[in-house]
Design a protein around this motif. Sequence first.
Motif, short mmCIF file in Angstrom:
data_model
loop_
_atom_site.label_atom_id
_atom_site.label_comp_id
_atom_site.label_asym_id
_atom_site.label_seq_id
_atom_site.Cartn_x
_atom_site.Cartn_y
_atom_site.Cartn_z
N ARG A 25 -19.86 27.68 30.53
CA ARG A 25 -20.08 26.90 29.32
C ARG A 25 -19.41 27.56 28.12
N ASN A 57 -18.01 29.41 40.41
CA ASN A 57 -19.15 28.63 40.89
C ASN A 57 -19.71 27.78 39.75
N SER A 58 -20.09 26.55 40.05
CA SER A 58 -20.58 25.64 39.02
C SER A 58 -21.94 26.07 38.47
N TYR A 59 -22.67 26.89 39.17
CA TYR A 59 -23.97 27.37 38.68
C TYR A 59 -23.83 28.55 37.73
N ASN A 60 -22.62 29.03 37.51
CA ASN A 60 -22.40 30.16 36.63
C ASN A 60 -22.53 29.70 35.18
N ALA A 61 -23.46 30.28 34.45
CA ALA A 61 -23.72 29.88 33.07
C ALA A 61 -22.60 30.30 32.12
#
Length: 65
Positions: free
Chosen positions: A47, A40-44
């Motif tokens: 990075r 998921n792109s919201y997973n920190a």
Amino acid sequence: MNNMKRSIRRIFWLLVLCFFLLLGYMGKLVLMDRDGISANSYNARLRYVDNTIRRGDIIDRDGEV
């Protein structure tokens, strides 16, 4: 008094049911949905997996690393 014991017993079994439903939901997340959650792109954490990010050097006052 008998009515109170029955009510307490119902609340106990309701809490037990809620506990096992929560346990089942968490197990589903761990076993079945883990790939979707980790991508998921919201997973920190994504990075930190990215190797194109270059971190800076720690230098002292003299400019040495």
